[in-house]
Write an enzyme that holds these catalytic residues in place. Structure first.
Site, PDB file in Angstrom:
ATOM      1  N   GLU A 243     -23.962  16.302 -35.985  1.00 46.41           N
ATOM      2  CA  GLU A 243     -25.301  16.896 -35.920  1.00 46.41           C
ATOM      3  C   GLU A 243     -26.398  15.851 -35.731  1.00 46.41           C
ATOM      4  O   GLU A 243     -27.349  16.079 -34.991  1.00 46.41           O
ATOM      5  CB  GLU A 243     -25.579  17.734 -37.176  1.00 46.41           C
ATOM      6  CG  GLU A 243     -24.691  18.971 -37.256  1.00 46.41           C
ATOM      7  CD  GLU A 243     -25.086  19.916 -38.380  1.00 46.41           C
ATOM      8  OE1 GLU A 243     -26.233  20.385 -38.402  1.00 46.41           O
ATOM      9  OE2 GLU A 243     -24.238  20.181 -39.256  1.00 46.41           O
ATOM     10  N   HIS A 259       1.922  13.554 -42.604  1.00 44.61           N
ATOM     11  CA  HIS A 259       2.989  14.492 -42.272  1.00 44.61           C
ATOM     12  C   HIS A 259       2.832  15.094 -40.886  1.00 44.61           C
ATOM     13  O   HIS A 259       3.583  15.988 -40.522  1.00 44.61           O
ATOM     14  CB  HIS A 259       3.053  15.585 -43.346  1.00 44.61           C
ATOM     15  CG  HIS A 259       3.305  15.019 -44.711  1.00 44.61           C
ATOM     16  ND1 HIS A 259       4.560  14.745 -45.189  1.00 44.61           N
ATOM     17  CD2 HIS A 259       2.443  14.590 -45.672  1.00 44.61           C
ATOM     18  CE1 HIS A 259       4.471  14.217 -46.401  1.00 44.61           C
ATOM     19  NE2 HIS A 259       3.187  14.098 -46.710  1.00 44.61           N
ATOM     20  N   LYS A 354     -27.091  30.352 -31.976  1.00 45.19           N
ATOM     21  CA  LYS A 354     -27.608  31.409 -32.866  1.00 45.19           C
ATOM     22  C   LYS A 354     -28.457  32.406 -32.075  1.00 45.19           C
ATOM     23  O   LYS A 354     -28.387  33.612 -32.297  1.00 45.19           O
ATOM     24  CB  LYS A 354     -28.405  30.795 -34.032  1.00 45.19           C
ATOM     25  CG  LYS A 354     -27.504  30.092 -35.066  1.00 45.19           C
ATOM     26  CD  LYS A 354     -28.298  29.520 -36.245  1.00 45.19           C
ATOM     27  CE  LYS A 354     -27.365  28.846 -37.257  1.00 45.19           C
ATOM     28  NZ  LYS A 354     -28.043  28.257 -38.412  1.00 45.19           N
TER      29      LYS A 354
HETATM   30  C1  F6R Z   1     -28.413  22.373 -39.795  1.00 48.45           C
HETATM   31  C2  F6R Z   1     -27.104  22.548 -40.420  1.00 48.45           C
HETATM   32  C3  F6R Z   1     -26.276  23.763 -40.096  1.00 48.45           C
HETATM   33  C4  F6R Z   1     -26.680  24.973 -40.966  1.00 48.45           C
HETATM   34  C5  F6R Z   1     -25.776  26.169 -40.653  1.00 48.45           C
HETATM   35  C6  F6R Z   1     -25.999  27.358 -41.591  1.00 48.45           C
HETATM   36  O1  F6R Z   1     -29.081  21.253 -40.376  1.00 48.45           O
HETATM   37  O2  F6R Z   1     -26.679  21.687 -41.121  1.00 48.45           O
HETATM   38  O3  F6R Z   1     -24.928  23.415 -40.304  1.00 48.45           O
HETATM   39  O4  F6R Z   1     -26.574  24.628 -42.318  1.00 48.45           O
HETATM   40  O5  F6R Z   1     -25.975  26.580 -39.331  1.00 48.45           O
HETATM   41  O6  F6R Z   1     -27.348  27.704 -41.672  1.00 48.45           O
HETATM   42  P1  F6R Z   1     -28.018  27.889 -43.115  1.00 48.45           P
HETATM   43  O7  F6R Z   1     -27.846  26.579 -43.798  1.00 48.45           O
HETATM   44  O8  F6R Z   1     -29.448  28.220 -42.823  1.00 48.45           O
HETATM   45  O9  F6R Z   1     -27.281  29.013 -43.783  1.00 48.45           O
END
Ligand code: F6R
Length: 364
Positions: A243, A259, A354
């Protein structure tokens, strides 16, 4: 001239910090210990109406909101009196019922998988709690009369790890499931403070973190965890490198890799097959002797075939030894972003995904 000699020095990166890291992800890593202290203090006033003792604990979350639960499980599982699961599914495990405590963690409060699993847990009559900055999770908690605890707003979810981790720990304390040992928390803070001094970008810093980042630039890192909780720490390294540095990376655990993955490094043409791979072994000299032996023998085998870097846990207690390496990985990931000229903070690919999924939901 080799790629390494073309890399900017830490002094150059430091001078260009504002341009390379405009949202200051590095500043958040530098404040890791401060955030831990703040998270622990701000949750000190949390209370809960008494509820029957649960017989199992399930923590829901994805990505940066799940890793705090993973680390808590990896740290405490040997001591906890009940089975613990971290679920990243749309549905909770079949055993979830009235005697299960389900804690949903979502920084945004809008993560599809977490919300679906929360509803599933509600349908099954589980005892529920929420941890979030807001969004649908907070609304659903309010509608259902479920206690919902606040994370501070304005952080990238992955940088809120101290808050998600200490929120979960505080809830376990309030519920009487686990009584944290103050000496262990003090050891953690000591190791984090020392790590920030040694690895942060200040004049005397960089150290092992910057050296590792220089070595990993232009590679595909594969991180191995060999020691108590270190498989989960390796996962944190992988996700932070993905990320923050926008790099492909993988993680795995010893002994399991002995393994299967071991055989994957036995190609007769290692230079052709592993050209861009770089391995990192996270180890702990307090691990049981069998695991230490495995880490040493495995490292000897791998070193013959491809670049292998090693990082050792420090601190006296298990929590500090895990989180010292978490901190090192966080620094490595941001230095990698700086070296590669990518802004560590935005995760456009995740946001794009998303949005695509939200558009599909809208047209269903
Ligand atoms: C962004 C991050 C992502 C979010 C994930 C879930 O910094 O680390 O991995 O954590 O998309 O979103 P949330 O945390 O808002 O439930």
């Amino acid at each position: 001239m080799s790629a390494i000699t073309q890399q900017p020095t830490l002094a150059t990166l430091r001078a260009e910090r504002a341009r390379r890291d405009p949202s200051d992800m590095m500043g958040l890593v530098e404040r890791f210990a401060e955030q831990c202290r703040d998270a622990w203090q701000r949750s000190a006033s949390w209370t809960l109406a008494s509820r029957p003792a649960p017989r199992s604990l399930v923590m829901l979350g994805m990505g940066g909101s799940a890793i705090g639960a993973d680390l808590l499980k990896a740290w405490l599982e040997p001591q906890l009196p009940l089975p613990v699961t971290v679920s990243r599914e749309y549905e909770v495990p079949g055993y979830v019922g009235a005697d299960t405590l389900v804690i949903a963690v979502s920084y945004s409060g809008n993560t599809e998988e977490t919300l679906a699993a929360f509803e599933d847990a509600h349908r099954r009559g589980a005892s529920l709690l929420g941890i979030t900055t807001g969004g649908t999770l907070r609304q659903r908690c309010a509608a259902l009369g479920v206690p919902c605890f606040a994370l501070p707003p304005g952080l990238p979810p992955r940088a809120s790890l101290p808050y998600s981790f200490f929120s979960l720990l505080r809830l376990l304390q309030v519920l009487g499931i686990h009584a944290p040992d103050e000496a262990e928390l003090a050891d953690l803070l000591e190791v984090l403070d020392a790590g920030i001094r040694a690895w942060g970008p200040a004049e005397t810093g960089g150290g092992e973190a910057f050296d590792l980042a220089r070595a990993l630039d232009q590679t595909i890192p594969v991180i191995y965890g060999a020691g108590p909780g270190l498989a989960t720490v390796a996962t944190r390294w992988k996700c932070q490198i993905n990320e923050n540095a926008k790099m492909a990376a993988a993680s795995a655990a010893l002994p399991e890799a002995n393994h299967n993955e071991m055989a994957g490094y036995s190609s007769p043409q290692p230079q052709r097959d592993y050209a861009r791979l770089a391995l990192i072994m996270l180890s702990d000299d307090q691990a049981r002797v069998e695991v230490r032996n495995r880490a040493e023998v495995t490292a000897a085998y791998l070193r013959e075939r491809l670049p292998l870097h090693e990082a050792a846990a420090r601190g006296r207690t298990r929590l500090a030894r895990m989180f010292g390496l978490v901190l090192l990985g966080d620094f490595v990931s941001v230095y990698l972003a700086w070296l590669r000229g990518v802004d560590p903070t935005p995760v456009d690919a995740i946001e794009w995904l998303k949005q695509q999924l939200a558009a599909r939901r809208g047209s269903e």
